[in-house]
Design an enzyme around this catalytic site. Structure first.
Site, mmCIF file in Angstrom:
data_model
loop_
_atom_site.group_PDB
_atom_site.id
_atom_site.type_symbol
_atom_site.label_atom_id
_atom_site.label_comp_id
_atom_site.label_asym_id
_atom_site.label_seq_id
_atom_site.Cartn_x
_atom_site.Cartn_y
_atom_site.Cartn_z
ATOM 1 N N TRP A 352 0.941 -1.715 -0.019
ATOM 2 C CA TRP A 352 -0.535 -0.167 0.366
ATOM 3 C C TRP A 352 0.709 1.153 -0.078
ATOM 4 C CZ3 TRP A 352 -2.225 3.036 4.917
ATOM 5 C CH2 TRP A 352 -1.171 2.808 6.089
ATOM 6 N N GLU A 487 0.448 -3.176 12.542
ATOM 7 C CA GLU A 487 0.432 -4.846 12.530
ATOM 8 C C GLU A 487 1.324 -5.272 14.081
ATOM 9 O OE1 GLU A 487 3.449 -5.269 9.458
ATOM 10 O OE2 GLU A 487 1.987 -4.561 8.000
ATOM 11 N N LYS A 600 1.914 -0.172 16.263
ATOM 12 C CA LYS A 600 3.181 0.085 15.820
ATOM 13 C C LYS A 600 3.758 1.052 14.927
ATOM 14 C CE LYS A 600 5.570 -2.761 11.465
ATOM 15 N NZ LYS A 600 5.640 -3.273 11.180
ATOM 16 N N GLN A 601 2.429 1.874 14.135
ATOM 17 C CA GLN A 601 2.319 2.474 12.972
ATOM 18 C C GLN A 601 1.142 3.325 12.950
ATOM 19 O OE1 GLN A 601 3.411 -0.541 10.440
ATOM 20 N NE2 GLN A 601 2.484 1.272 8.876
HETATM 21 C C1 BGC Z 1 4.839 -1.927 7.590
HETATM 22 C C2 BGC Z 1 3.429 -1.856 6.430
HETATM 23 C C3 BGC Z 1 4.965 -1.295 4.971
HETATM 24 C C4 BGC Z 1 5.030 -2.375 5.058
HETATM 25 C C5 BGC Z 1 6.451 -2.468 3.338
HETATM 26 C C6 BGC Z 1 5.376 -2.746 6.664
HETATM 27 O O1 BGC Z 1 7.009 -3.282 8.483
HETATM 28 O O2 BGC Z 1 4.215 -2.149 8.747
HETATM 29 O O3 BGC Z 1 3.055 -1.077 6.947
HETATM 30 O O4 BGC Z 1 3.623 -1.327 3.998
HETATM 31 O O5 BGC Z 1 6.453 -2.357 5.936
HETATM 32 O O6 BGC Z 1 7.203 -0.765 3.649
#
Ligand code: BGC
Length: 775
Positions: A352, A487, A600-601
């Protein structure tokens, strides 16, 4: 500090893999890591061709580490000039961001003290994306010597597969760590040869069956004693030998043409096209000039300049440079992997990241590239339909990790098999993110032709997927067992980000359907036929949008990230690293935060970022404060979004810290994994944080808005944005802002610090900041 260059000043093998990533050269069609031409023990070279994936010999499909066009060895009186066989007296490399050229100067000494200087210059041409060029020059400083230059193409390439399990804490030196990895083979040689001085190396990806052809033309500078063409099973080389007097310089100019059977403009056989590419170059001067001119055009649209803080200016240019070498506006069948074309991290898979993090940069500065990136999602719709079918649903569902086909490529387990990820099954929001990107593109460019032809089938087929995926709960609809952008939490119900964006997606799909019924009935009929859309389906989308539950605390406007989130254990963040970023609380890691409210984010905060007009300032302020205290920023996508939303709610100090974290993620290697490839989403997030954050730039249905609040160390922020087919040059200061609308047509009304300003074309309009901003 020159904000147009990035420099390596000494040879340090421990930092070499990091510089290999930083110094990637490319042109969107290919990227080549910044390895030394002769490599070093522990080097991690790589050339990656957009869209060339293969799954042979690997558990998950890989972006293929393709034949290496750089490889060059120089021998002085039989001693190889490399960092181990000779003594390095001095070493300097400089990446010229303005022209996309990596230049090198290394001074070597032989065991007897005789010194030689090796100078090289390389670029992947932006003027001709099939062409790569390398100049090599060798100077003898002290005495006569016999110098041999061997330069060619190395087709013996392998992808890193995984590091087999070693006892916890095992560390290997820089010279051994890649040795330990299992490798996978993706290429079979299909032939090598020379005709009329031009070499050809051909190979084929084993599973995906893509033909690759490299043509090699080597022009000598100096009169050689001998020149020999050598072909191996997986390599071709031109070897030339010179007798050098002290002070004398010899060398080669190398031109490499690259063609594949998957190129959109494929016609003639790849080998013929590769040979034609090198044949049409007059010389290096001409190729360099064409490359520089192409780069100049790119920068004139995409530069984002900070005046007053050279370190930040360099970081922004570095980010923009990497964004420019990541996208190919001429290829609508490829997208950008999480590490762009600069390394094997995430195996080149597309997330995404493209739609949510990267797209705004291209949309506002290189709309053709934005269009091509959306083209990739249209091109991979058949794969997305298979993903939906595999999950028992009609319509299309985009995969969490995508490669060439649009089918799901996300692994289920960590590489040692010990941890299970659920992103593949549950991170559904990517489908709504794609829809969001489709609508943003149409809105900013005004390109209804795109919306009605390629955009509509994406919106319709994915809306149909959502209707089936939602489950009834009383009169409402819910989305169970999902994972939001955060996540740390899997198997959750009603993730606010997902549900809200899905509702928005369904509404937009219905609105486009409605518009097409009056504006484009024939095209709508054609889509309806090919997608077998029933007459009432758009009604169903609207009905589902109305009923889909989006959790908000009715009393305070706090959005619960998912059902039951407020009941998770609050584990306070008590430690921060040297960059001011939170550390995991004791005993917690990526896989053990499920029972906590640690995030996490940005998840809710990402929603506020994507749909700012849907939430009042007060709601945004409350949610930002609440989630900020719980966010660990364990993704490089995270800090820039907190910078932007933080600025909107008045948290300027925190925003500067978050901006720095994003801007220097690779230059300072502050996640410790830059060697795997550039964090390209963070590069785009940095651009967004500068323009949307400090520049206060928003493009809304009502037009462009700017409310700049620059950090005190910045004097000015300058950038350009494309809006409905025209470009606006923006020059923002602390007390004033200037705008220039380029191109013919009517004046635009731009909102600056809350007030409407009329900007006629081709005239610089200056606006003074209101007293409330200045004081
Ligand atoms: C993040 C995702 C992201 C992926 C690739 C992961 O660590 O949680 O949001 O899409 O890395 O960058």
């Amino acid at each position: 500090m020159n904000p147009w260059t990035v420099v390596e000043n000494e040879w340090d093998p421990h930092r070499a893999n990091y510089f290999e990533t930083l110094f990637t050269v490319g042109n969107g069609r290919l990227g080549t890591r910044g390895s030394l031409e002769e490599r070093h023990t522990g080097s991690l070279p790589g050339t990656f061709l957009a869209g060339v994936y293969d799954a042979f010999d690997a558990p998950v499909v890989d972006l293929v580490n393709a034949p290496d066009w750089l490889v060059t060895e120089v021998f002085a009186d039989g001693t190889r000039l490399d960092t181990e066989s000779a003594t390095v007296l001095g070493h300097r490399r400089e990446l010229d961001l303005r022209r996309g050229v990596l230049a090198r100067e290394t001074k070597f000494a032989l065991p007897d003290g005789a010194r030689f200087v090796l100078r090289t210059e390389r670029f992947a041409s932006m003027a001709d994306r099939d062409l790569c060029c390398l100049r090599v020059r060798v100077t003898a400083l002290d005495r006569t010597a016999s110098v041999t230059i061997r330069s060619g193409i190395d087709g013996h390439r392998r992808n890193l597969e995984r590091l087999p399990a070693y006892p916890e804490g095992t560390e290997f030196g820089y010279d051994r760590k890649w040795d330990k990895w299992a490798l996978s083979t993706h290429l079979r040689s299909t032939g090598t040869g020379f005709v009329d001085g031009v070499g050809t190396l051909e190979c084929r990806t084993i599973d995906s069956g893509i033909d690759l052809a490299y043509a090699l033309r080597v022009e000598l500078s100096g009169i050689p004693e001998r020149r020999v063409e050598q072909r191996g099973h997986e390599s071709i080389t031109v070897e030339s030998e010179f007798a050098l007097a002290p002070g004398e310089t010899v060398g080669v100019d190398k031109f490499v043409g690259i063609a594949t059977s998957r190129d959109p403009k494929a016609g003639a056989a790849p080998a013929d096209r590769a040979r034609a590419t090198v044949a049409r170059v007059a010389d290096l001067k001409q190729a360099s000039a064409a490359n520089a001119a192409a780069w100049q055009r790119l920068w004139s649209a995409s530069d984002c300049e900070v005046v007053g803080d050279d370190r930040v200016a360099q970081a922004l240019r570095f980010a923009v440079y990497h964004l420019l070498i990541a996208a190919d506006p001429d290829d609508p069948t490829v997208s950008i992997g999480a590490k762009s074309l600069s390394g094997e991290g995430y195996r080149g898979h597309v997330f995404w990241d493209t739609e949510v993090m990267l797209l705004p940069f291209y949309l506002f500065t290189q709309p053709r590239a934005a269009r091509a990136l959306l083209g990739y999602r249209h091109h991979t719709l058949p794969g997305a339909r298979e993903v939906a079918a595999d999950n028992g649903a009609p319509g299309a569902r985009f995969p969490w990790e995508s490669a060439d086909t649009g089918r799901e490529e996300c692994p289920q387990y960590t590489s040692d098999g010990s941890g299970r990820f659920y992103t593949r099954e549950e991170e559904l929001h990517v489908t709504a993110d794609v829809a969001y990107a489709v609508m943003r593109y149409a809105e900013v460019t005004g390109d209804d032709a795109y919306l009605f032809t390629e955009g509509a089938p994406i919106l319709f087929d994915t809306a149909r997927y959502w209707v089936r995926r939602c489950e009834p709960e009383g009169a409402a609809l819910v989305l169970r067992t999902v994972m939001g952008p955060d996540e740390f939490h899997s198997h959750v119900d009603n993730n606010a980000y997902t549900n809200r964006l899905v509702r928005w997606h369904l509404e937009q799909a219905a609105a486009v359907h409605h518009r097409m019924a009056t504006e484009q009935p024939e095209l709508l009929a054609a889509h309806s036929e090919s997608l077998a859309l029933s007459a009432t389906e758009a009604e169903q989308w609207l009905d589902a949008a109305r009923r889909l539950r989006v959790p908000v605390d009715p009393d305070c406007g706090l959005i619960e990230q998912f059902d039951g989130y407020f009941d998770r254990t609050v584990v306070p963040i008590t430690e921060w690293d040297d960059n001011g970023m939170p550390r995991f609380p004791a005993g917690r890691d990526h896989l053990t935060c499920e029972d906590t409210s640690l995030v996490k984010q940005p998840d809710v905060v990402m929603l506020l970022h994507l749909l700012p007009e849907e939430y009042s300032l007060d709601t945004r302020r409350q949610n930002y404060a609440f989630y900020e205290a719980r966010t660990l920023h364990k993704s490089s996508l995270s800090p820039s979004i907190h910078a932007i939303v933080g600025l909107q709610v008045g948290e300027a100090d925190a925003a500067e810290r978050y901006f720095a974290r994003s801007a220097f993620v690779d230059l300072d290697d502050n996640q410790g994994n830059t060697e795997d490839g550039i964090h390209i989403a963070a590069a785009a997030g940095t651009w967004q944080a500068a323009t949307h954050g400090f520049g206060g730039f928003q493009a809304t249905r009502a037009g462009l808005r700017f409310s700049p609040v620059l950090p005190s160390s910045w004097e000015r922020l300058r950038f350009s944005v494309c809006w409905r087919g025209r470009r606006v040059r923006v020059d923002l200061g602390h007390q004033d802002a200037r705008f220039e609308l380029i191109g013919d047509g009517p004046a635009e009304t731009i909102t600056v610090w809350g007030d409407p300003v009329r900007v006629p074309p081709n005239e610089i309009v200056e606006v003074r900041a209101p007293q409330s901003v200045v004081s």
